[in-house]
Design an enzyme around this catalytic site. Structure first.
Site, PDB file in Angstrom:
ATOM      1  N   SER A 254       3.968   7.175  -7.347  1.00 32.52           N
ATOM      2  CA  SER A 254       2.752   7.521  -6.604  1.00 32.52           C
ATOM      3  C   SER A 254       2.605   6.673  -5.357  1.00 32.52           C
ATOM      4  O   SER A 254       2.864   5.463  -5.364  1.00 32.52           O
ATOM      5  CB  SER A 254       1.525   7.388  -7.519  1.00 32.52           C
ATOM      6  OG  SER A 254       0.808   6.227  -7.239  1.00 32.52           O
ATOM      7  N   LYS A 255       2.233   7.358  -4.303  1.00 32.70           N
ATOM      8  CA  LYS A 255       2.048   6.699  -3.016  1.00 32.70           C
ATOM      9  C   LYS A 255       0.941   5.639  -3.148  1.00 32.70           C
ATOM     10  O   LYS A 255       1.046   4.553  -2.586  1.00 32.70           O
ATOM     11  CB  LYS A 255       1.647   7.752  -1.975  1.00 32.70           C
ATOM     12  CG  LYS A 255       1.301   7.196  -0.601  1.00 32.70           C
ATOM     13  CD  LYS A 255       2.526   6.852   0.197  1.00 32.70           C
ATOM     14  CE  LYS A 255       2.179   6.508   1.636  1.00 32.70           C
ATOM     15  NZ  LYS A 255       3.325   5.922   2.328  1.00 32.70           N
TER      16      LYS A 255
END
Ligand code: GLU
Length: 489
Positions: A254-255
């Site tokens: 996840s960013k």
């Protein structure tokens, strides 16, 4: 007759290009190329609230950098233009109305308040929210009246209540779901734009797409798409859902948690070819032990049948290994080009031949951003720990290091042509005369002129790069410092 293979990369411009997006694009591209088909780019921007500025440009940039040239798309046109869904706004409504007429869809006028309430009720009971088909009961007259009065509406897909729907996925096999589990999803929103769920089916059909590749998160919606194809009487494309890409510990990428996307990885010093090669192997394997593939080789070797359904782990260490392999495979000139921006920034000392520096680095670099931390000693001599002169394997001590440095000075001073060959010849001749081991001369010199315990390159290469004056100056500093320890001992 077999249809021409047509694949599409259909990103939503809602943020950065992550590894999963890129793998989807790559597989679509490879399927098209390996079948002599067409690779299409389509921008899916119907969810206007989620659009992110600059995201479309990032998509173009990424495809270009990766060398995945599309055959049709917003920027180059094609027989099915436009290729941006918001520019196809008028396309979808007639299809939604056709479904209403055929009894596969219906108008829904439910207000947001009503739907929120239903959702809250479901939450309170711990149930999953499903639209209750309130508007399905409206009579033709009631619907017309509301439409005439301009009441906002959506069009919903009408799912069968009974029976099952089965579809085939190339990776996951045959999947059957109970129709009763399928929600009457919205096809056309109140702003007149289609939802992703509707637009993807319409456009894939209109654009003649034969293979749909996307993440496995879309598997649960696929029966609904199947029902849409069936309602229209359209040919169903080959579905290829790809397993999730996870971190080695199994957690999601996840960013928000700081995991890198495509652009970040390039910034971090990874080579595009290495990244593509690695990403190709996340979920796909060749029928040989080959690991290194150029894009052209992938185009030949790629086979849908060898896509696996187990989650693939994105392992930075493995990516690093690929990157180092690609770096080593470059010619010295190519590597120099790649290294130059990093070298220019990191090497501030005057008169340093950066090509020579790059030669030392090529075999010692895993990612380009490693470079600055390896060359700082060229700029200045730090106040190093003298203990690094003492090296067990090299059989060096403070005393013999001092002797070697002192003996080297006149030899180096006398050198007319300052180059690796001369340095090598004269220093080894000196070793011979003194009857010592090579390391007992070269280790102290390397230490004195770098001040670092570990350097790319040894005494001769570094001396050659630093030049005569600076080499002698640094050796002078080493002698001075060693004399103090030896005297006080
Ligand atoms: N627009 C969708 C996304 O970006 C694409 C899904 C698909 O390929 O059908 O997630």
């Amino acid at each position: 007759m077999q249809r021409q293979v047509r694949t599409r990369y259909a990103p939503s411009p809602t943020g950065y290009v992550h590894i999963g997006n890129l793998r989807t694009a790559l597989y679509e591209y490879l399927i098209a190329r390996s079948h002599g088909g067409k690779f299409i780019l389509r921008i899916e921007d119907t969810d206007q609230e989620r659009l992110v500025e600059g995201a479309v440009e990032a998509i173009y940039r990424t495809l270009k950098l990766c060398g995945m040239q599309h055959d049709e798309g917003p920027d180059i046109g094609g027989p099915y233009a436009p290729y941006v869904q918001s520019e196809r706004k008028g396309t979808y409504k007639p299809f939604a109305e056709e479904l209403v007429q055929k009894g596969h869809a219906y108008y829904c006028f439910c207000s947001k308040e009503r739907l929120d309430q239903l959702r809250a009720d479901a939450d309170a009971k711990g149930e999953t929210f499903m639209y209750d088909r309130h508007c399905l009961g409206l009579s033709k007259e009631e619907i017309q009246k509301k439409l005439d009065a301009g009441e906002p509406y959506v069009i919903r897909q009408k799912m069968p209540r009974e029976g099952t729907t089965t579809f085939d996925d190339t990776v996951y096999g045959s999947i059957t779901v109970e129709n009763a589990m399928l929600e009457d999803q919205i096809l056309l929103k109140s702003d007149g734009l289609p939802t992703y769920n509707f637009a993807n089916v319409i456009d894939d059909h209109l654009m003649g797409i034969t293979h749909v590749v996307r993440g496995s998160e879309y598997l649960s919606s696929t029966p609904k798409y199947n029902l849409l194809y069936q309602a229209f009487g359209w040919e169903i494309p080959t579905y290829i859902h790809l397993p999730l890409i996870v971190k080695p510990d199994g957690s999601k990428i996840s960013k928000r948690k700081g995991d890198a996307g495509f652009a970040d990885l390039i910034q971090m010093g990874y080579l595009v070819e290495a990244l593509l090669n690695y990403i190709a192997l996340l979920g796909w394997s060749p029928d040989s032990n080959q690991e290194i593939f150029s894009l052209t080789e992938l185009e030949k070797a790629f086979d849908i049948k060898r896509i696996s359904k187990s989650p693939s782990a994105f392992d930075m260490e493995k990516l690093k290994w690929f990157n180092a392999e690609y770096i080593r495979a470059k010619t010295p000139e190519q590597f120099y080009e790649l290294a130059l921006p990093y070298l220019k920034e990191a090497v501030t000392a005057q008169g340093i031949d950066l090509f020579k520096v790059s030669r030392l680095l090529q075999d010692r670099t895993e990612v380009l951003t490693d470079i600055p931390s390896k060359v700082g000693f060229l700029n200045e001599l730090c106040d190093y720990d003298l203990n690094i002169y003492v090296h067990k394997k090299m059989k060096t001590t403070f005393e013999n290091s001092l002797d070697s440095l002192k003996a080297a000075v006149p030899v180096l001073e006398a050198l007319e042509n300052w180059n690796e060959q001369e340095l090598h010849e004269k220093l080894l001749a000196l070793v011979e005369t003194l009857g010592i081991k090579n390391g007992q001369m070269l280790w102290p010199i390397r230490t004195a002129i770098s001040g670092w315990e570990v350097t790319p390159g040894g005494a001769i290469e570094i001396a050659d790069i630093l030049g005569k004056a600076e080499t002698l100056r640094r050796i002078g500093v080493g002698i001075e410092r060693l004399e103090k320890v030896v005297q006080s001992a």
